[in-house]
Write a protein that holds these residues in place. Structure first.
Motif, PDB file in Angstrom:
ATOM      1  N   LEU A 155      47.786  45.124  30.048  1.00 22.01           N
ATOM      2  CA  LEU A 155      47.958  44.966  31.492  1.00 22.01           C
ATOM      3  C   LEU A 155      47.478  46.200  32.234  1.00 22.01           C
ATOM      4  CD1 LEU A 155      49.134  43.285  33.851  1.00 22.01           C
ATOM      5  CD2 LEU A 155      51.338  44.373  33.407  1.00 22.01           C
ATOM      6  N   GLN A 156      47.798  47.380  31.730  1.00 22.48           N
ATOM      7  CA  GLN A 156      47.356  48.614  32.362  1.00 22.48           C
ATOM      8  C   GLN A 156      45.841  48.765  32.294  1.00 22.48           C
ATOM      9  OE1 GLN A 156      49.554  51.756  30.474  1.00 22.48           O
ATOM     10  NE2 GLN A 156      51.537  51.071  31.266  1.00 22.48           N
ATOM     11  N   ALA A 157      45.246  48.353  31.164  1.00 22.88           N
ATOM     12  CA  ALA A 157      43.790  48.445  31.033  1.00 22.88           C
ATOM     13  C   ALA A 157      43.093  47.535  32.041  1.00 22.88           C
ATOM     14  CB  ALA A 157      43.373  48.078  29.607  1.00 22.88           C
ATOM     15  N   THR A 158      43.637  46.323  32.227  1.00 23.68           N
ATOM     16  CA  THR A 158      43.044  45.397  33.201  1.00 23.68           C
ATOM     17  C   THR A 158      43.172  45.931  34.614  1.00 23.68           C
ATOM     18  OG1 THR A 158      43.563  43.505  31.772  1.00 23.68           O
ATOM     19  CG2 THR A 158      43.116  43.038  34.086  1.00 23.68           C
ATOM     20  N   ALA A 159      44.361  46.441  34.967  1.00 25.40           N
ATOM     21  CA  ALA A 159      44.574  46.998  36.300  1.00 25.40           C
ATOM     22  C   ALA A 159      43.674  48.206  36.540  1.00 25.40           C
ATOM     23  CB  ALA A 159      46.043  47.373  36.479  1.00 25.40           C
ATOM     24  N   GLN A 160      43.491  49.031  35.502  1.00 32.46           N
ATOM     25  CA  GLN A 160      42.628  50.201  35.632  1.00 32.46           C
ATOM     26  C   GLN A 160      41.178  49.793  35.858  1.00 32.46           C
ATOM     27  OE1 GLN A 160      42.647  52.790  32.224  1.00 32.46           O
ATOM     28  NE2 GLN A 160      41.808  54.519  33.344  1.00 32.46           N
ATOM     29  N   ARG A 161      40.741  48.718  35.190  1.00 34.62           N
ATOM     30  CA  ARG A 161      39.370  48.248  35.376  1.00 34.62           C
ATOM     31  C   ARG A 161      39.160  47.766  36.807  1.00 34.62           C
ATOM     32  NH1 ARG A 161      39.417  45.154  31.460  1.00 34.62           N
ATOM     33  NH2 ARG A 161      39.801  43.144  32.455  1.00 34.62           N
ATOM     34  N   HIS A 162      40.129  47.053  37.358  1.00 33.94           N
ATOM     35  CA  HIS A 162      40.016  46.578  38.734  1.00 33.94           C
ATOM     36  C   HIS A 162      40.065  47.748  39.722  1.00 33.94           C
ATOM     37  CE1 HIS A 162      41.501  42.248  37.683  1.00 33.94           C
ATOM     38  NE2 HIS A 162      40.319  42.537  37.167  1.00 33.94           N
ATOM     39  N   THR A 163      40.934  48.727  39.430  1.00 31.07           N
ATOM     40  CA  THR A 163      41.025  49.896  40.304  1.00 31.07           C
ATOM     41  C   THR A 163      39.709  50.661  40.328  1.00 31.07           C
ATOM     42  OG1 THR A 163      43.400  50.099  39.895  1.00 31.07           O
ATOM     43  CG2 THR A 163      42.267  52.042  40.724  1.00 31.07           C
ATOM     44  N   ARG A 164      39.069  50.790  39.163  1.00 31.16           N
ATOM     45  CA  ARG A 164      37.788  51.488  39.100  1.00 31.16           C
ATOM     46  C   ARG A 164      36.718  50.741  39.904  1.00 31.16           C
ATOM     47  NH1 ARG A 164      35.568  55.435  35.973  1.00 31.16           N
ATOM     48  NH2 ARG A 164      37.496  55.571  34.776  1.00 31.16           N
ATOM     49  N   SER A 165      36.712  49.414  39.809  1.00 29.95           N
ATOM     50  CA  SER A 165      35.718  48.646  40.566  1.00 29.95           C
ATOM     51  C   SER A 165      35.942  48.801  42.063  1.00 29.95           C
ATOM     52  CB  SER A 165      35.805  47.166  40.175  1.00 29.95           C
ATOM     53  OG  SER A 165      35.462  46.985  38.813  1.00 29.95           O
ATOM     54  N   ALA A 166      37.208  48.799  42.489  1.00 26.09           N
ATOM     55  CA  ALA A 166      37.497  49.014  43.907  1.00 26.09           C
ATOM     56  C   ALA A 166      37.084  50.419  44.336  1.00 26.09           C
ATOM     57  CB  ALA A 166      38.982  48.787  44.185  1.00 26.09           C
ATOM     58  N   SER A 167      37.276  51.407  43.456  1.00 26.32           N
ATOM     59  CA  SER A 167      36.885  52.775  43.796  1.00 26.32           C
ATOM     60  C   SER A 167      35.370  52.906  43.904  1.00 26.32           C
ATOM     61  CB  SER A 167      37.439  53.753  42.753  1.00 26.32           C
ATOM     62  OG  SER A 167      36.798  53.587  41.500  1.00 26.32           O
ATOM     63  N   VAL A 168      34.616  52.113  43.116  1.00 29.18           N
ATOM     64  CA  VAL A 168      33.160  52.110  43.238  1.00 29.18           C
ATOM     65  C   VAL A 168      32.751  51.642  44.629  1.00 29.18           C
ATOM     66  CG1 VAL A 168      31.032  51.007  42.432  1.00 29.18           C
ATOM     67  CG2 VAL A 168      32.700  51.841  40.769  1.00 29.18           C
ATOM     68  N   LEU A 169      33.373  50.573  45.104  1.00 27.39           N
ATOM     69  CA  LEU A 169      33.050  50.058  46.437  1.00 27.39           C
ATOM     70  C   LEU A 169      33.445  51.048  47.525  1.00 27.39           C
ATOM     71  CD1 LEU A 169      34.162  46.331  45.990  1.00 27.39           C
ATOM     72  CD2 LEU A 169      31.824  47.206  46.103  1.00 27.39           C
TER      73      LEU A 169
END
Length: 278
Positions: A155-169
């Motif tokens: 769950l943390q890995a999935t949330a971290q992946r989404h957070t990174r994508s949002a940070s890219v934007l």
């Protein structure tokens, strides 16, 4: 449809898997194009629309933003961001209340009939990867604490992946106005360096002004709205997956489903809380 009963006579309601709908995010599809349409209408009504098209300015802002953002992250991060943004537009809508009721039904079956009775229902959860993984571990006899630990890590890995994508934007939203400012300086330098040639003043000023315009458009009408929508969808998915983690761990510990209901209601929003056993 009649309810089934367990060995102690308590009713077990028929399984009703939550409905997952894949649909276009209407708010995004309407919102961003509408904003662009209003700007284009203002440009058209105010004069020549071709005056707002300048290839050097586009190259500076779009190319510069893409290049600098890629340098801040990696090619894999950029690819994941594009994929997740596409998933944001083609949104996967899920109901947290229906998900909670579903896992309570599974917990009740496991409580009164044993975990092996979940076997016919595991394949129905294949579209819900987190729940499928949790139930599979339950069927394999994995202890509840270990199930919770493994699923929390995922769950943390999935949330971290989404957070990174949002940070890219959001990083792209920060960089695009800066690239617009760089383009403005380029245009002004070109203009001041060729004041003896009046024919170069117009094109140089176009580069100077349009790069700032393009940078502001990209930041505030593309990158920032998509980042906000991605964060919203990620929060919704994290809530659903957290329900599945709690349910899988509870079933693995063979806890009373009523206790699971209480735990689920502690993380559900007030308007989505369930009263399954009432």
């Amino acid at each position: 449809m009649a309810t089934d009963t367990n060995q102690g006579g308590a009713p077990i309601q028929p399984i009703s898997p939550p409905v997952t709908r894949h649909a276009v995010d209407i708010a995004t599809i309407i919102g961003i194009p509408s904003a662009f349409a209003l700007i284009f209408a203002a440009i058209y009504l105010g004069g020549s629309a071709t005056a707002f098209i300048n290839l050097p300015s586009i190259f500076i802002v779009v190319g510069g933003t893409l290049g600098v953002t890629t340098a801040c992250y990696s090619l894999a991060d950029m690819g994941n961001s594009v994929r997740i943004v596409a998933q944001t537009v083609l949104h996967r809508s899920r109901d947290s209340t229906a998900a909670a009721v579903h896992v309570l039904q599974l917990a009740q079956i496991a409580r009164y009939r044993g975990v092996l009775a979940l076997q016919p229902h595991v394949d129905q959860t294949a579209s819900e990867r987190m729940l499928y993984r949790g139930l599979t571990m339950v069927m394999d006899g994995t202890p509840g604490d270990e199930i919770e630990r493994v699923m929390q890590q995922e769950l943390q890995a999935t949330a971290q992946r989404h957070t990174r994508s949002a940070s890219v934007l959001r990083k792209a939203a920060d960089i695009s106005p800066a690239m617009g400012l760089i383009g403005t300086l380029v245009g002004l330098i070109q203009m001041l360096g060729n004041l003896e040639d009046p024919s170069t003043i117009g094109p140089s000023m176009a580069v100077a002004l349009l790069t700032t315009f393009y940078g502001a458009i990209l930041a505030n009408m593309v990158f920032m709205p998509l980042a906000s929508k991605l964060e919203r969808n990620s929060s919704e998915e994290t809530l659903i997956n957290h329900l599945y983690v709690m349910a899988s761990a509870s079933i693995g510990r063979q806890e009373n489903p009523r206790r699971l209901e209480m735990l689920l209601n502690t993380i559900l929003p007030p308007g989505n809380r369930v009263e399954y056993f009432n």
